[in-house]
Design a protein around this motif. Sequence first.
Motif, PDB file in Angstrom:
ATOM      1  N   VAL A  24      61.327  97.025  -7.225  1.00 26.14           N
ATOM      2  CA  VAL A  24      59.749  97.238  -6.894  1.00 26.14           C
ATOM      3  C   VAL A  24      59.607  98.823  -6.582  1.00 26.14           C
ATOM      4  CG1 VAL A  24      58.055  96.747  -5.512  1.00 26.14           C
ATOM      5  CG2 VAL A  24      59.098  94.807  -6.505  1.00 26.14           C
ATOM      6  N   SER A  25      58.706  99.395  -7.164  1.00 24.79           N
ATOM      7  CA  SER A  25      58.275 100.730  -6.876  1.00 24.79           C
ATOM      8  C   SER A  25      56.766 100.709  -6.386  1.00 24.79           C
ATOM      9  CB  SER A  25      58.576 101.889  -7.670  1.00 24.79           C
ATOM     10  OG  SER A  25      60.049 101.995  -7.913  1.00 24.79           O
ATOM     11  N   LEU A  26      56.326 101.358  -5.492  1.00 21.33           N
ATOM     12  CA  LEU A  26      55.117 101.230  -5.122  1.00 21.33           C
ATOM     13  C   LEU A  26      54.717 102.504  -3.866  1.00 21.33           C
ATOM     14  CD1 LEU A  26      52.173  99.755  -4.633  1.00 21.33           C
ATOM     15  CD2 LEU A  26      53.323  98.450  -2.771  1.00 21.33           C
ATOM     16  N   GLN A  27      53.437 102.990  -4.241  1.00 22.81           N
ATOM     17  CA  GLN A  27      53.290 104.023  -3.315  1.00 22.81           C
ATOM     18  C   GLN A  27      51.796 103.878  -2.705  1.00 22.81           C
ATOM     19  OE1 GLN A  27      54.524 104.998  -6.761  1.00 22.81           O
ATOM     20  NE2 GLN A  27      56.432 105.178  -5.383  1.00 22.81           N
ATOM     21  N   VAL A  28      51.742 104.322  -1.519  1.00 28.07           N
ATOM     22  CA  VAL A  28      50.537 104.073  -0.630  1.00 28.07           C
ATOM     23  C   VAL A  28      50.272 105.623  -0.167  1.00 28.07           C
ATOM     24  CG1 VAL A  28      49.152 103.154   1.033  1.00 28.07           C
ATOM     25  CG2 VAL A  28      50.871 101.586  -0.324  1.00 28.07           C
ATOM     26  N   ARG A  29      49.000 105.868  -0.480  1.00 32.42           N
ATOM     27  CA  ARG A  29      48.494 107.516  -0.110  1.00 32.42           C
ATOM     28  C   ARG A  29      47.790 107.139   1.367  1.00 32.42           C
ATOM     29  NH1 ARG A  29      50.149 111.257  -2.959  1.00 32.42           N
ATOM     30  NH2 ARG A  29      51.020 110.727  -4.867  1.00 32.42           N
ATOM     31  N   LYS A  30      47.778 108.345   2.052  1.00 30.17           N
ATOM     32  CA  LYS A  30      46.993 108.206   3.203  1.00 30.17           C
ATOM     33  C   LYS A  30      45.509 107.708   3.088  1.00 30.17           C
ATOM     34  CE  LYS A  30      45.185 110.894   6.982  1.00 30.17           C
ATOM     35  NZ  LYS A  30      45.103 112.112   7.651  1.00 30.17           N
ATOM     36  N   GLY A  31      44.958 106.861   3.740  1.00 31.15           N
ATOM     37  CA  GLY A  31      43.716 106.478   3.767  1.00 31.15           C
ATOM     38  C   GLY A  31      43.440 105.362   2.766  1.00 31.15           C
ATOM     39  N   LEU A 171      49.228 100.037   8.397  1.00 27.78           N
ATOM     40  CA  LEU A 171      49.055  98.741   8.790  1.00 27.78           C
ATOM     41  C   LEU A 171      49.296  98.052   7.780  1.00 27.78           C
ATOM     42  CD1 LEU A 171      48.164  97.177  11.448  1.00 27.78           C
ATOM     43  CD2 LEU A 171      45.850  96.949  10.463  1.00 27.78           C
ATOM     44  N   LEU A 172      50.622  96.851   8.070  1.00 22.67           N
ATOM     45  CA  LEU A 172      50.975  95.931   7.144  1.00 22.67           C
ATOM     46  C   LEU A 172      50.363  94.741   7.315  1.00 22.67           C
ATOM     47  CD1 LEU A 172      54.831  97.075   6.976  1.00 22.67           C
ATOM     48  CD2 LEU A 172      52.853  97.905   5.499  1.00 22.67           C
ATOM     49  N   CYS A 173      49.908  93.795   6.663  1.00 24.22           N
ATOM     50  CA  CYS A 173      49.323  92.610   7.052  1.00 24.22           C
ATOM     51  C   CYS A 173      49.911  91.604   5.817  1.00 24.22           C
ATOM     52  CB  CYS A 173      47.830  92.589   6.935  1.00 24.22           C
ATOM     53  SG  CYS A 173      46.879  93.927   8.003  1.00 24.22           S
ATOM     54  N   ASP A 174      50.403  90.628   6.482  1.00 22.88           N
ATOM     55  CA  ASP A 174      50.904  89.479   5.461  1.00 22.88           C
ATOM     56  C   ASP A 174      50.168  88.257   5.687  1.00 22.88           C
ATOM     57  OD1 ASP A 174      52.230  87.873   3.916  1.00 22.88           O
ATOM     58  OD2 ASP A 174      54.230  87.795   4.940  1.00 22.88           O
ATOM     59  N   ALA A 190      36.418  90.909   8.395  1.00 21.13           N
ATOM     60  CA  ALA A 190      35.361  91.918   8.818  1.00 21.13           C
ATOM     61  C   ALA A 190      36.068  92.901   9.907  1.00 21.13           C
ATOM     62  CB  ALA A 190      34.283  91.346   9.705  1.00 21.13           C
ATOM     63  N   VAL A 191      36.914  92.723  10.524  1.00 25.77           N
ATOM     64  CA  VAL A 191      37.784  93.753  11.127  1.00 25.77           C
ATOM     65  C   VAL A 191      38.621  94.686  10.292  1.00 25.77           C
ATOM     66  CG1 VAL A 191      39.668  94.145  12.894  1.00 25.77           C
ATOM     67  CG2 VAL A 191      37.683  92.357  13.237  1.00 25.77           C
ATOM     68  N   LEU A 192      39.176  93.988   9.287  1.00 22.31           N
ATOM     69  CA  LEU A 192      40.216  94.740   8.243  1.00 22.31           C
ATOM     70  C   LEU A 192      39.331  95.648   7.401  1.00 22.31           C
ATOM     71  CD1 LEU A 192      42.800  91.914   7.269  1.00 22.31           C
ATOM     72  CD2 LEU A 192      42.848  93.744   9.097  1.00 22.31           C
ATOM     73  N   LYS A 193      38.000  95.117   7.267  1.00 20.47           N
ATOM     74  CA  LYS A 193      37.097  95.582   6.450  1.00 20.47           C
ATOM     75  C   LYS A 193      36.595  97.041   7.312  1.00 20.47           C
ATOM     76  CE  LYS A 193      33.022  95.599   3.486  1.00 20.47           C
ATOM     77  NZ  LYS A 193      31.943  94.182   2.980  1.00 20.47           N
ATOM     78  N   GLN A 194      36.318  96.861   8.420  1.00 17.96           N
ATOM     79  CA  GLN A 194      35.822  97.950   9.405  1.00 17.96           C
ATOM     80  C   GLN A 194      36.893  99.131   9.388  1.00 17.96           C
ATOM     81  OE1 GLN A 194      35.214  96.729  13.408  1.00 17.96           O
ATOM     82  NE2 GLN A 194      34.883  99.176  14.050  1.00 17.96           N
ATOM     83  N   LEU A 195      38.355  98.665   9.495  1.00 14.77           N
ATOM     84  CA  LEU A 195      39.266  99.789   9.575  1.00 14.77           C
ATOM     85  C   LEU A 195      39.493 100.256   8.105  1.00 14.77           C
ATOM     86  CD1 LEU A 195      42.108  97.491  11.328  1.00 14.77           C
ATOM     87  CD2 LEU A 195      40.866  99.410  12.450  1.00 14.77           C
ATOM     88  N   ALA A 196      39.124  99.677   7.106  1.00 15.65           N
ATOM     89  CA  ALA A 196      39.340 100.413   5.813  1.00 15.65           C
ATOM     90  C   ALA A 196      38.396 101.249   5.797  1.00 15.65           C
ATOM     91  CB  ALA A 196      39.302  99.201   4.660  1.00 15.65           C
TER      92      ALA A 196
END
Length: 253
Positions: A24-31, A171-174, A190-196
């Motif tokens: 598995v290869s996966l990249q996540v950029r800032k924000g 933040l990693l959320c399972d 709603a909290v996760l959406k606010q953080l996004a």
Amino acid sequence: MTDLYLDIRSVSKHFGELAAVKDVSLQVRKGEVVSIIGPSGSGKSTLLRCINQLELIDGGEIAIEGERIIAVEDGDRVKLPEKQVRGGLKKLGMVFQHFNLFPHKSVIENLIEAPMVVDRLRRSEIEPYARELLSKVGLADKADAYPNRLSGGQKQRVAIARALAMKPDILLCDEPTSALDPELVGEVLAVLKQLAGEHMTMLVVTHEMSFARDVCDRVVFMDQGGIIEDASPEKLFSDPDHPRIKLFLRKML
Ligand code: ADP
Ligand code: MG
């Protein structure tokens, strides 16, 4: 400093003969907010657990903000500076399906535990920020309550605040809402959406298709240990390349 916050390259994890995560290869950029979806048993949790080293990978490498925290070459762990590994892991916050709060500690104590133990901060140094975080997740009045007095949705909001108390970069959320009664799912999303909205970098395993579609920048679909598509929500939900995804979505929506 790189804006590539998480770089997963050709990561594999086996349990005996079973390849739970395959190349598995996966990249996540800032924000960025990236969701991982896919059928049960496809390796989503294992992948997240490999990122924070709750599981040790047997192939590939993982870097946080350009610094490798684990690498395996030709089947052997590459020796990395301990400070680099610890520094990288500290940038990760984790939210689990079953909250994993400390049951014998009050809500505020749950939040200040890691900063006190890991960062050796005094209670007075961390408590104001911890209270700020409780307000942010709508639980300012629960600071002295014990977890068994809280609803599932409240527990998960405490768990999110606790993860944030370490000021993670990612933040990693399972499946943060999978253990909740349906009427409590919204308050956590709603909290996760606010953080996004505040540009928190997040990688979220979820079965909430509306969250993946409406909040995430990218959606990654896992099947049988591999990523079979990594695309914008528009593309993945309306016109996925892979027939298995169409089938899965038809069942979910
Ligand atoms: P998902 O989160 O997508 O439902 P998991 O990552 O939990 O999938 O599991 C992927 C595969 O690895 C499954 O076949 C599961 O049974 C297996 N698996 C997960 N953890 C372990 C473990 N600790 N020991 C053995 N097999 C495991
Ligand atoms: Mg899982």
